[in-house]
Design an enzyme around this catalytic site. Structure first.
Site, PDB file in Angstrom:
ATOM      1  N   SER A   1       0.894  -0.975   0.357  1.00 23.67           N
ATOM      2  CA  SER A   1      -0.037   0.051   0.379  1.00 23.67           C
ATOM      3  C   SER A   1       1.230   1.150   0.073  1.00 23.67           C
ATOM      4  O   SER A   1       0.330   2.226  -0.195  1.00 23.67           O
ATOM      5  CB  SER A   1      -0.685   0.610   0.966  1.00 23.67           C
ATOM      6  OG  SER A   1      -2.349  -1.151   1.047  1.00 23.67           O
TER       7      SER A   1
ATOM      8  N   LYS B   1       0.858   3.490  -3.005  1.00 21.35           N
ATOM      9  CA  LYS B   1      -0.446   4.376  -3.316  1.00 21.35           C
ATOM     10  C   LYS B   1      -0.055   5.982  -3.586  1.00 21.35           C
ATOM     11  O   LYS B   1      -0.745   6.406  -4.083  1.00 21.35           O
ATOM     12  CB  LYS B   1      -1.653   3.963  -2.290  1.00 21.35           C
ATOM     13  CG  LYS B   1      -1.989   2.568  -2.137  1.00 21.35           C
ATOM     14  CD  LYS B   1      -2.967   1.913  -1.201  1.00 21.35           C
ATOM     15  CE  LYS B   1      -3.392   0.922  -1.565  1.00 21.35           C
ATOM     16  NZ  LYS B   1      -4.636  -0.353  -0.546  1.00 21.35           N
TER      17      LYS B   1
ATOM     18  N   TYR C   1      -2.988  -2.707 -10.515  1.00 25.43           N
ATOM     19  CA  TYR C   1      -2.969  -2.499  -8.877  1.00 25.43           C
ATOM     20  C   TYR C   1      -2.256  -3.425  -8.250  1.00 25.43           C
ATOM     21  O   TYR C   1      -1.938  -3.431  -7.303  1.00 25.43           O
ATOM     22  CB  TYR C   1      -4.105  -2.105  -8.672  1.00 25.43           C
ATOM     23  CG  TYR C   1      -4.370  -2.668  -6.890  1.00 25.43           C
ATOM     24  CD1 TYR C   1      -4.238  -1.180  -6.027  1.00 25.43           C
ATOM     25  CD2 TYR C   1      -4.751  -3.948  -5.954  1.00 25.43           C
ATOM     26  CE1 TYR C   1      -3.848  -1.166  -4.410  1.00 25.43           C
ATOM     27  CE2 TYR C   1      -5.010  -3.879  -4.806  1.00 25.43           C
ATOM     28  CZ  TYR C   1      -4.830  -2.780  -4.464  1.00 25.43           C
ATOM     29  OH  TYR C   1      -4.650  -2.677  -2.614  1.00 25.43           O
TER      30      TYR C   1
ATOM     31  N   TYR D   1      -4.775   3.666   7.940  1.00 27.86           N
ATOM     32  CA  TYR D   1      -6.167   2.930   8.030  1.00 27.86           C
ATOM     33  C   TYR D   1      -6.883   3.584   9.297  1.00 27.86           C
ATOM     34  O   TYR D   1      -6.828   4.077   9.730  1.00 27.86           O
ATOM     35  CB  TYR D   1      -6.015   1.660   8.073  1.00 27.86           C
ATOM     36  CG  TYR D   1      -4.825   0.983   6.670  1.00 27.86           C
ATOM     37  CD1 TYR D   1      -5.516   1.687   4.974  1.00 27.86           C
ATOM     38  CD2 TYR D   1      -4.011   0.462   6.657  1.00 27.86           C
ATOM     39  CE1 TYR D   1      -5.046   1.531   4.230  1.00 27.86           C
ATOM     40  CE2 TYR D   1      -3.291   0.126   5.351  1.00 27.86           C
ATOM     41  CZ  TYR D   1      -3.566   0.373   4.710  1.00 27.86           C
ATOM     42  OH  TYR D   1      -2.790   0.194   3.240  1.00 27.86           O
TER      43      TYR D   1
ATOM     44  N   VAL E   1       1.106  -3.438   3.980  1.00 24.94           N
ATOM     45  CA  VAL E   1       1.361  -5.235   4.553  1.00 24.94           C
ATOM     46  C   VAL E   1       2.682  -5.583   4.207  1.00 24.94           C
ATOM     47  O   VAL E   1       2.995  -7.436   5.120  1.00 24.94           O
ATOM     48  CB  VAL E   1      -0.050  -6.115   3.789  1.00 24.94           C
ATOM     49  CG1 VAL E   1      -1.789  -5.628   4.563  1.00 24.94           C
ATOM     50  CG2 VAL E   1      -0.228  -5.582   2.502  1.00 24.94           C
TER      51      VAL E   1
HETATM   52  N1  GLN Z   1      -1.247  -5.766  -2.306  1.00 25.42           N
HETATM   53  C1  GLN Z   1      -2.089  -5.505  -0.849  1.00 25.42           C
HETATM   54  C2  GLN Z   1      -4.306  -5.661  -0.936  1.00 25.42           C
HETATM   55  O1  GLN Z   1      -4.857  -4.957  -1.693  1.00 25.42           O
HETATM   56  C3  GLN Z   1      -1.765  -4.365  -0.374  1.00 25.42           C
HETATM   57  C4  GLN Z   1      -2.891  -3.643   1.233  1.00 25.42           C
HETATM   58  C5  GLN Z   1      -1.728  -2.955   2.158  1.00 25.42           C
HETATM   59  O2  GLN Z   1      -1.049  -3.040   2.193  1.00 25.42           O
HETATM   60  N2  GLN Z   1      -2.740  -2.519   3.142  1.00 25.42           N
HETATM   61  O3  GLN Z   1      -4.636  -6.381  -0.019  1.00 25.42           O
END
Ligand code: GLN
Length: 314
Positions: free
Chosen positions: A72, A75, A197, A249, A267
């Site tokens: 993430s 992003k 993505y 988040y 993550v």
């Molecule tokens: N590729 C992960 C997902 O879409 C990214 C989520 C994250 O890093 N929080 O679940």
């Protein structure tokens, strides 16, 4: 840059050592992400803290050259690259508010007619992915890679194909989010959007490179090393402000209290934080708390913020 307490070279080194020790003491408290099978194969003993000042100093502790996928954290950079290359028209299709839900939640998307809450949860990021210049997912991601390599001054940034395939095979929830947005007309081509993505999440870098490529965010959109403008000031402010309100988040409130900086987590266990006009910090440790944020990474950032008085809320 004005001198700040503890920001002599020796002060930075001391703060870094203490933060690293504090992070080390928390190893073993979290869990690897396993819903993307490839992430479950990470080495839980890895720990990196990399610090980069806008006046050109770099200092690191631990595994700062260990590659990991940005997940993430990507992003932030796809948003920057989209704003820079196609303008900000697409922002009208999403909100700018924290979601208060998990990063892959569908609840608000249903309640809010397919309108993502912000660009840093999965729905918003999938929308941004589709906006990237290029026709195919591959072309779109090649553009992002070029952007990142220039910022990091390194070719050692690529897509981890195992991580990409692993997520593409298992990412049905993200596909569902994309289809739901397609239903509401928020995205046009959900297959392209979600495949782009998945690829962007699998972009691989190191803590050292991540810290470098974030520096423009701490310097009003100008890369302090080359003096080149990466983004206009208004777009830069938007990106950083949304990191402060939506970057971790549903743990963003606790991060504001404990660290007090705009940040973005992923993550795989990376977190990138921006201390405006002062520095960027990139941390990596793959074991996560229940919200999907790196336990040792959070410990390191909390300690650094205390030692160097980085909180914007002091
Ligand atoms: N590729 C992960 C997902 O879409 C990214 C989520 C994250 O890093 N929080 O679940």
């Amino acid at each position: 840059m004005t001198a700040e307490p503890g920001e002599t070279d020796a002060g930075l080194e001391r703060a870094l050592e203490e933060a690293f020790a504090r992070a080390q003491a928390s190893l073993g408290e979290g869990r690897l992400a396993t819903y993307i099978p490839e992430l479950g194969r990470a080495d839980p003993s890895k720990l990196a803290v990399s610090l980069h000042t806008v006046d050109g100093r770099e200092s690191g502790a631990g595994d700062v050259d260990e590659p990991f996928t940005l997940q993430s954290i990507s992003k932030v950079f796809t948003l920057a690259y989209a704003l820079r290359s196609v303008g900000n028209g697409f922002l009208s299709r999403m909100s700018m508010e924290p979601s208060g839900d998990a990063f892959h939640s569908i609840i608000r998307l249903e309640q809010e007619q397919g309108r993502p809450r912000n660009p840093y949860i999965n729905t918003g990021a999938i929308l941004v992915s589709e906006q990237l210049p290029g026709r195919s997912p591959q072309e779109k991601i090649d553009g992002v890679l070029g952007f990142l390599r220039e910022l990091a001054r390194s070719d050692r940034i690529d897509v981890d194909n195992n991580a990409y395939r692993s997520e593409a095979e298992t990412g049905n929830r993200n596909r569902a989010l994309a289809h739901f947005m397609k239903h509401h007309g928020t995205v046009e081509n959900s297959a392209v959007a979600v495949d782009t993505y998945f690829r962007q999440c699998a972009i691989r870098a190191t803590a050292r490179l991540l810290g470098r490529m974030s520096l423009f965010l701490a310097n009003k959109g100008v890369d302090p090393v080359t003096g080149r403008r990466v983004l206009d000031e208004e777009s830069n402010r938007l990106i950083v402000a949304l990191m402060a309100t939506c970057g971790l988040y549903d743990e963003i409130g606790r991060f504001a209290v404990g660290v007090g900086l705009p940040g973005k987590s992923g993550v795989s266990g990376g977190i990138m934080a921006v201390a405006p006009r002062r520095m960027t910090i990139a941390v990596y440790s793959p074991e996560l708390d229940p919200n999907g944020n790196s336990v040792a990474g959070l410990a390191a950032l909390t300690a650094l913020s205390e030692k160097l008085r980085l909180s914007l809320f002091e």
